[in-house]
Scaffold this active site. Structure first.
Site, PDB file in Angstrom:
ATOM      1  N   TYR A   1     -13.500  -6.825  -9.104  1.00  0.00           N
ATOM      2  CA  TYR A   1     -13.831  -5.398  -9.063  1.00  0.00           C
ATOM      3  C   TYR A   1     -15.258  -5.182  -9.560  1.00  0.00           C
ATOM      4  O   TYR A   1     -15.709  -5.808 -10.519  1.00  0.00           O
ATOM      5  CB  TYR A   1     -12.878  -4.579  -9.942  1.00  0.00           C
ATOM      6  CG  TYR A   1     -13.357  -3.151 -10.099  1.00  0.00           C
ATOM      7  CD1 TYR A   1     -13.147  -2.223  -9.077  1.00  0.00           C
ATOM      8  CD2 TYR A   1     -14.067  -2.751 -11.223  1.00  0.00           C
ATOM      9  CE1 TYR A   1     -13.625  -0.929  -9.192  1.00  0.00           C
ATOM     10  CE2 TYR A   1     -14.546  -1.453 -11.352  1.00  0.00           C
ATOM     11  CZ  TYR A   1     -14.324  -0.544 -10.330  1.00  0.00           C
ATOM     12  OH  TYR A   1     -14.818   0.732 -10.426  1.00  0.00           O
TER      13      TYR A   1
ATOM     14  N   ASP B   1      -9.002 -12.843  -7.329  1.00  0.00           N
ATOM     15  CA  ASP B   1      -8.255 -11.584  -7.291  1.00  0.00           C
ATOM     16  C   ASP B   1      -9.144 -10.471  -6.749  1.00  0.00           C
ATOM     17  O   ASP B   1     -10.221 -10.204  -7.282  1.00  0.00           O
ATOM     18  CB  ASP B   1      -7.784 -11.220  -8.701  1.00  0.00           C
ATOM     19  CG  ASP B   1      -6.977  -9.933  -8.723  1.00  0.00           C
ATOM     20  OD1 ASP B   1      -5.748 -10.009  -8.558  1.00  0.00           O
ATOM     21  OD2 ASP B   1      -7.589  -8.850  -8.907  1.00  0.00           O
TER      22      ASP B   1
ATOM     23  N   TYR C   1     -11.338  -2.147  -3.741  1.00  0.00           N
ATOM     24  CA  TYR C   1     -12.591  -2.599  -4.334  1.00  0.00           C
ATOM     25  C   TYR C   1     -13.745  -2.509  -3.337  1.00  0.00           C
ATOM     26  O   TYR C   1     -14.917  -2.491  -3.723  1.00  0.00           O
ATOM     27  CB  TYR C   1     -12.491  -4.048  -4.830  1.00  0.00           C
ATOM     28  CG  TYR C   1     -11.481  -4.289  -5.922  1.00  0.00           C
ATOM     29  CD1 TYR C   1     -10.796  -3.245  -6.536  1.00  0.00           C
ATOM     30  CD2 TYR C   1     -11.199  -5.590  -6.339  1.00  0.00           C
ATOM     31  CE1 TYR C   1      -9.858  -3.489  -7.526  1.00  0.00           C
ATOM     32  CE2 TYR C   1     -10.257  -5.838  -7.331  1.00  0.00           C
ATOM     33  CZ  TYR C   1      -9.588  -4.786  -7.911  1.00  0.00           C
ATOM     34  OH  TYR C   1      -8.658  -5.025  -8.883  1.00  0.00           O
TER      35      TYR C   1
ATOM     36  N   LYS D   1      -4.335  -6.468  -2.610  1.00  0.00           N
ATOM     37  CA  LYS D   1      -3.476  -5.384  -3.096  1.00  0.00           C
ATOM     38  C   LYS D   1      -3.377  -4.276  -2.049  1.00  0.00           C
ATOM     39  O   LYS D   1      -4.370  -3.906  -1.426  1.00  0.00           O
ATOM     40  CB  LYS D   1      -4.017  -4.816  -4.410  1.00  0.00           C
ATOM     41  CG  LYS D   1      -4.183  -5.859  -5.505  1.00  0.00           C
ATOM     42  CD  LYS D   1      -4.667  -5.242  -6.802  1.00  0.00           C
ATOM     43  CE  LYS D   1      -5.049  -6.310  -7.803  1.00  0.00           C
ATOM     44  NZ  LYS D   1      -6.356  -6.922  -7.520  1.00  0.00           N
TER      45      LYS D   1
ATOM     46  N   HIS E   1      -0.491  -1.874  -5.501  1.00  0.00           N
ATOM     47  CA  HIS E   1      -1.550  -1.686  -6.489  1.00  0.00           C
ATOM     48  C   HIS E   1      -1.116  -0.773  -7.643  1.00  0.00           C
ATOM     49  O   HIS E   1      -1.501  -0.974  -8.795  1.00  0.00           O
ATOM     50  CB  HIS E   1      -2.796  -1.114  -5.816  1.00  0.00           C
ATOM     51  CG  HIS E   1      -4.060  -1.442  -6.530  1.00  0.00           C
ATOM     52  ND1 HIS E   1      -5.249  -1.698  -5.884  1.00  0.00           N
ATOM     53  CD2 HIS E   1      -4.340  -1.572  -7.845  1.00  0.00           C
ATOM     54  CE1 HIS E   1      -6.194  -1.961  -6.773  1.00  0.00           C
ATOM     55  NE2 HIS E   1      -5.669  -1.888  -7.970  1.00  0.00           N
TER      56      HIS E   1
ATOM     57  N   ASN F   1       0.719  -2.598 -12.363  1.00  0.00           N
ATOM     58  CA  ASN F   1       0.776  -1.352 -13.124  1.00  0.00           C
ATOM     59  C   ASN F   1       2.163  -0.710 -13.144  1.00  0.00           C
ATOM     60  O   ASN F   1       2.284   0.510 -13.289  1.00  0.00           O
ATOM     61  CB  ASN F   1      -0.261  -0.348 -12.594  1.00  0.00           C
ATOM     62  CG  ASN F   1      -1.681  -0.863 -12.694  1.00  0.00           C
ATOM     63  OD1 ASN F   1      -2.129  -1.206 -13.775  1.00  0.00           O
ATOM     64  ND2 ASN F   1      -2.368  -0.956 -11.559  1.00  0.00           N
TER      65      ASN F   1
ATOM     66  N   SER G   1     -21.834 -13.149 -13.472  1.00  0.00           N
ATOM     67  CA  SER G   1     -22.873 -14.019 -14.020  1.00  0.00           C
ATOM     68  C   SER G   1     -22.391 -15.468 -14.015  1.00  0.00           C
ATOM     69  O   SER G   1     -21.402 -15.788 -14.677  1.00  0.00           O
ATOM     70  CB  SER G   1     -23.204 -13.604 -15.457  1.00  0.00           C
ATOM     71  OG  SER G   1     -23.848 -14.644 -16.156  1.00  0.00           O
TER      72      SER G   1
END
Length: 324
Positions: free
Chosen positions: A25, A51, A56, A85, A118, A168, A274
């Site tokens: 994300y 993932d 996204y 998702k 999701h 969730n 990164s």
């Protein structure tokens, strides 16, 4: 058995999920190509669990990276565990397969390893390519997620996805799904926000009792997108107790925060674009937190959601009104 970056946990359907994954994300103002480059770097470093999600908006870029690493011989398709998702506007049973097929097309794969609902609530389709772009993206719908689940089971039977799960969900919602008449497949996992300030111990205990793996996102509590997070909340990685323990082990606060989750038997999704940070995060497999320090870290729990998705609080399926 010692945990390594190659460790996998066996799901209740027999498939195996790597215990650490790359979360992809990014806020809307982050260039999408960064996700592509980060995914390539992660695969080069040994990450095998990727993932992502339709919402996204970067499945195409992440898919480009995966296919590039397959093409150059770094990995084979079966080495990669890719999670997608189903967004809430695709919950009507006749739309579920379309939602999955859109992700398959965008990521450029023949199948997904895991596909999740999701959220437990449904939204009316907005007509926008990305629901977040619509003027009223959060129009409630009343589709029962049990009907959505049946359509997901059909997608698994069709070979479009190997495993299916949820994200969730609270305990009550999981129980409703597990007690659904005619249930063919249990969810293999429940992906939830989980970190030192939200340890999810009760939900984790319940999921373990049902052979459902808990998967943790926002493990560093560092998701500070002002669109979703109250920026006045404390910064987890600055916690003095965490930093004291990190210094004791000669590790970064992030490594200790992630290792804490892993040692609880929870799968960790680490989000970073990164390469240096991605490499450092793999240091979680080079040390073990002693039991007394695990207890100290457990005491930091505040039942604090950094991402409560408060816009949906009035929806009858909003999951965070319950204790867990």
């Amino acid at each position: 058995m010692a945990l390594t970056k190659d460790s996998r946990i066996t799901l209740n359907d027999g498939n195996r999920m790597p215990v650490i994954g790359l979360g992809t994300y990014a806020a809307p103002d982050v260039p999408r190509n960064l996700g592509e480059e980060a995914t390539k770097a992660a695969i080069d470093l040994g990450y095998r669990h990727i993932d992502c999600a339709y919402i996204y908006g970067n499945e195409a870029e992440v898919g480009n990276a995966i296919r590039a690493k397959i093409a150059d011989g770094t990995v084979k398709r079966e080495d990669i565990f890719y999670t997608g998702k189903l967004w809430c506007t695709y919950f009507s049973p006749e739309l579920v397969r379309k939602g999955l097929e859109k992700s398959l097309k965008d990521v450029g794969l023949d199948y997904l390893d895991l596909f999740l609902m999701h959220w437990p609530f449904s939204l009316k389709p907005s007509g926008a390519e990305n629901p977040y772009d619509a003027e009223q993206p959060f129009a409630y719908d009343n589709v029962d997620f049990c009907a959505t689940w049946e359509a997901l089971e059909a997608c698994k039977d069709a070979g479009l996805v190997k495993s299916i799960g949820v994200s969730n969900f609270n305990r009550r919602q999981l129980e409703r799904l597990l007690n659904k008449p005619g249930l063919k497949y249990k969810p293999v996992c429940n992906q939830v926000e989980c970190h030192l300030y939200l340890s999810q111990s009760k939900l984790h205990t319940y999921c373990k009792s049902k052979d459902i793996v808990l998967v943790a996102y926002s493990v560093l509590g560092s998701h500070r997108d002002k669109n979703w997070v109250d920026l006045s909340l404390p910064v987890l990685l600055e916690d003095p107790v965490l930093n004291k323990i990190a210094a004791k082990y000669h590790r970064s606060p992030a490594e200790v925060a992630m290792r804490f989750i892993l040692q609880k038997g929870i799968v960790v999704l680490a989000k970073s674009f990164s390469p240096n940070r991605l490499k450092q995060n793999l240091g979680v497999f080079e040390f073990e937190i002693k039991s007394e320090d695990m207890k100290t870290l457990e005491s930091l729990d505040k039942n604090l959601h950094f991402g409560p998705f408060k816009e949906m609080k009035q929806h009858p399926e909003y999951p965070f009104h319950d204790e867990y």
